[in-house]
Design a protein around this motif. Sequence first.
Motif, PDB file in Angstrom:
ATOM      1  N   LYS A  12     -55.355  57.952   9.623  1.00  0.00           N
ATOM      2  CA  LYS A  12     -56.218  59.102   9.912  1.00  0.00           C
ATOM      3  C   LYS A  12     -55.322  60.170   9.225  1.00  0.00           C
ATOM      4  O   LYS A  12     -53.931  60.290   9.219  1.00  0.00           O
ATOM      5  CB  LYS A  12     -56.612  59.405  11.374  1.00  0.00           C
ATOM      6  CG  LYS A  12     -57.420  60.682  11.457  1.00  0.00           C
ATOM      7  CD  LYS A  12     -57.390  60.767  13.115  1.00  0.00           C
ATOM      8  CE  LYS A  12     -58.410  62.153  13.452  1.00  0.00           C
ATOM      9  NZ  LYS A  12     -58.351  62.295  14.661  1.00  0.00           N
ATOM     10  N   ASP A  13     -56.022  61.128   8.447  1.00  0.00           N
ATOM     11  CA  ASP A  13     -55.428  62.217   7.846  1.00  0.00           C
ATOM     12  C   ASP A  13     -54.384  63.116   8.846  1.00  0.00           C
ATOM     13  O   ASP A  13     -54.794  63.266   9.883  1.00  0.00           O
ATOM     14  CB  ASP A  13     -56.539  63.177   7.263  1.00  0.00           C
ATOM     15  CG  ASP A  13     -57.028  62.657   6.098  1.00  0.00           C
ATOM     16  OD1 ASP A  13     -56.403  61.523   5.638  1.00  0.00           O
ATOM     17  OD2 ASP A  13     -58.014  63.361   5.401  1.00  0.00           O
ATOM     18  N   GLY A  14     -53.238  63.387   8.383  1.00  0.00           N
ATOM     19  CA  GLY A  14     -52.362  64.060   9.208  1.00  0.00           C
ATOM     20  C   GLY A  14     -52.901  65.476   9.696  1.00  0.00           C
ATOM     21  O   GLY A  14     -53.815  66.180   9.172  1.00  0.00           O
ATOM     22  N   GLU A  15     -52.546  65.850  10.887  1.00  0.00           N
ATOM     23  CA  GLU A  15     -52.780  67.271  11.410  1.00  0.00           C
ATOM     24  C   GLU A  15     -51.584  67.793  11.913  1.00  0.00           C
ATOM     25  O   GLU A  15     -50.728  67.233  12.400  1.00  0.00           O
ATOM     26  CB  GLU A  15     -54.070  66.805  12.662  1.00  0.00           C
ATOM     27  CG  GLU A  15     -54.990  66.294  12.378  1.00  0.00           C
ATOM     28  CD  GLU A  15     -55.923  65.986  13.654  1.00  0.00           C
ATOM     29  OE1 GLU A  15     -55.528  66.247  14.708  1.00  0.00           O
ATOM     30  OE2 GLU A  15     -56.905  65.711  13.333  1.00  0.00           O
ATOM     31  N   ARG A  17     -49.980  71.030  13.972  1.00  0.00           N
ATOM     32  CA  ARG A  17     -50.154  72.175  15.048  1.00  0.00           C
ATOM     33  C   ARG A  17     -48.618  72.891  15.181  1.00  0.00           C
ATOM     34  O   ARG A  17     -47.847  72.491  14.806  1.00  0.00           O
ATOM     35  CB  ARG A  17     -50.687  71.726  16.063  1.00  0.00           C
ATOM     36  CG  ARG A  17     -50.030  70.680  16.911  1.00  0.00           C
ATOM     37  CD  ARG A  17     -50.738  69.943  18.115  1.00  0.00           C
ATOM     38  NE  ARG A  17     -49.772  69.347  18.874  1.00  0.00           N
ATOM     39  CZ  ARG A  17     -49.224  67.929  18.817  1.00  0.00           C
ATOM     40  NH1 ARG A  17     -49.415  67.586  17.571  1.00  0.00           N
ATOM     41  NH2 ARG A  17     -48.493  67.438  19.665  1.00  0.00           N
ATOM     42  N   ASP A  23     -43.755  74.042  13.692  1.00  0.00           N
ATOM     43  CA  ASP A  23     -44.785  73.133  13.359  1.00  0.00           C
ATOM     44  C   ASP A  23     -44.554  72.017  13.552  1.00  0.00           C
ATOM     45  O   ASP A  23     -43.386  71.238  13.412  1.00  0.00           O
ATOM     46  CB  ASP A  23     -44.956  73.322  11.857  1.00  0.00           C
ATOM     47  CG  ASP A  23     -45.617  74.398  11.416  1.00  0.00           C
ATOM     48  OD1 ASP A  23     -46.352  75.365  12.345  1.00  0.00           O
ATOM     49  OD2 ASP A  23     -45.168  75.254  10.395  1.00  0.00           O
ATOM     50  N   LEU A  25     -46.251  67.811  12.548  1.00  0.00           N
ATOM     51  CA  LEU A  25     -47.264  67.085  11.619  1.00  0.00           C
ATOM     52  C   LEU A  25     -47.665  65.674  12.584  1.00  0.00           C
ATOM     53  O   LEU A  25     -46.409  65.161  12.878  1.00  0.00           O
ATOM     54  CB  LEU A  25     -46.721  66.830  10.435  1.00  0.00           C
ATOM     55  CG  LEU A  25     -47.496  65.674   9.647  1.00  0.00           C
ATOM     56  CD1 LEU A  25     -49.262  66.287   9.384  1.00  0.00           C
ATOM     57  CD2 LEU A  25     -46.716  65.600   8.369  1.00  0.00           C
ATOM     58  N   SER A  26     -48.833  65.456  13.098  1.00  0.00           N
ATOM     59  CA  SER A  26     -48.871  64.161  13.818  1.00  0.00           C
ATOM     60  C   SER A  26     -49.918  63.291  12.855  1.00  0.00           C
ATOM     61  O   SER A  26     -50.843  63.883  12.233  1.00  0.00           O
ATOM     62  CB  SER A  26     -49.636  64.390  15.074  1.00  0.00           C
ATOM     63  OG  SER A  26     -48.847  65.172  15.779  1.00  0.00           O
ATOM     64  N   PHE A  27     -49.651  61.950  12.711  1.00  0.00           N
ATOM     65  CA  PHE A  27     -50.678  61.112  12.125  1.00  0.00           C
ATOM     66  C   PHE A  27     -50.434  59.597  12.501  1.00  0.00           C
ATOM     67  O   PHE A  27     -49.415  59.277  13.135  1.00  0.00           O
ATOM     68  CB  PHE A  27     -50.416  61.201  10.533  1.00  0.00           C
ATOM     69  CG  PHE A  27     -48.847  60.844  10.239  1.00  0.00           C
ATOM     70  CD1 PHE A  27     -48.641  59.491   9.787  1.00  0.00           C
ATOM     71  CD2 PHE A  27     -48.230  61.747  10.023  1.00  0.00           C
ATOM     72  CE1 PHE A  27     -47.206  59.361   9.075  1.00  0.00           C
ATOM     73  CE2 PHE A  27     -46.888  61.573   9.445  1.00  0.00           C
ATOM     74  CZ  PHE A  27     -46.544  60.381   9.029  1.00  0.00           C
ATOM     75  N   GLN A  47     -44.775  61.683  14.557  1.00  0.00           N
ATOM     76  CA  GLN A  47     -44.623  63.180  14.658  1.00  0.00           C
ATOM     77  C   GLN A  47     -43.406  63.529  13.833  1.00  0.00           C
ATOM     78  O   GLN A  47     -42.301  63.075  13.852  1.00  0.00           O
ATOM     79  CB  GLN A  47     -44.444  63.633  16.051  1.00  0.00           C
ATOM     80  CG  GLN A  47     -45.767  63.441  16.897  1.00  0.00           C
ATOM     81  CD  GLN A  47     -45.231  63.774  18.370  1.00  0.00           C
ATOM     82  OE1 GLN A  47     -44.353  64.278  18.679  1.00  0.00           O
ATOM     83  NE2 GLN A  47     -46.379  63.546  19.291  1.00  0.00           N
ATOM     84  N   LEU A  57     -47.625  67.214   4.823  1.00  0.00           N
ATOM     85  CA  LEU A  57     -48.919  67.230   5.255  1.00  0.00           C
ATOM     86  C   LEU A  57     -49.873  67.061   4.265  1.00  0.00           C
ATOM     87  O   LEU A  57     -50.502  65.921   4.131  1.00  0.00           O
ATOM     88  CB  LEU A  57     -49.164  68.677   5.618  1.00  0.00           C
ATOM     89  CG  LEU A  57     -50.867  68.990   6.021  1.00  0.00           C
ATOM     90  CD1 LEU A  57     -51.063  67.991   6.986  1.00  0.00           C
ATOM     91  CD2 LEU A  57     -51.117  70.328   6.383  1.00  0.00           C
TER      92      LEU A  57
END
Length: 124
Positions: A12-15, A17, A23, A25-27, A47, A57
């Motif tokens: 799934k595309d990284g998000e 937050r 920051d 990045l989670s994927f 992460q 990202l």
Amino acid sequence: MQYITIKGNVGKDGEIRTVRDRDVLSFSVGVKQGYGDNTSTNWYRVQVWGKLAQTLLPRAVKGTAVVAIGDLKIGEYNGKPSFDIDAQKVEFVGASRPAQSAPREASKPAYQPEALGLDDDVPF
């Protein structure tokens, strides 16, 4: 601490937050295991923290091949095991075009056996 290296594909595309002014990045990454009819997929949540999160990202796109190295944390979610990796190193394979090398001259083939002193006789 369990250190792990995984190789798979982004699921799934990284998000991105922000957590405590940092920051993250989670994927997800799917890693296939087994052969033939016994094939299954293990899913890992990767992460990446700090400045590297913003840098990676654009590359964390569904289907992209990835290698992630980091600390493995095994937990449980809805009665199923969950695998989380706090990655120190992430490499996306094929996410960006490699630098182009200079074009080879049309008159020179890539392989020249004569130049290497090779002949057509095979000793076996």
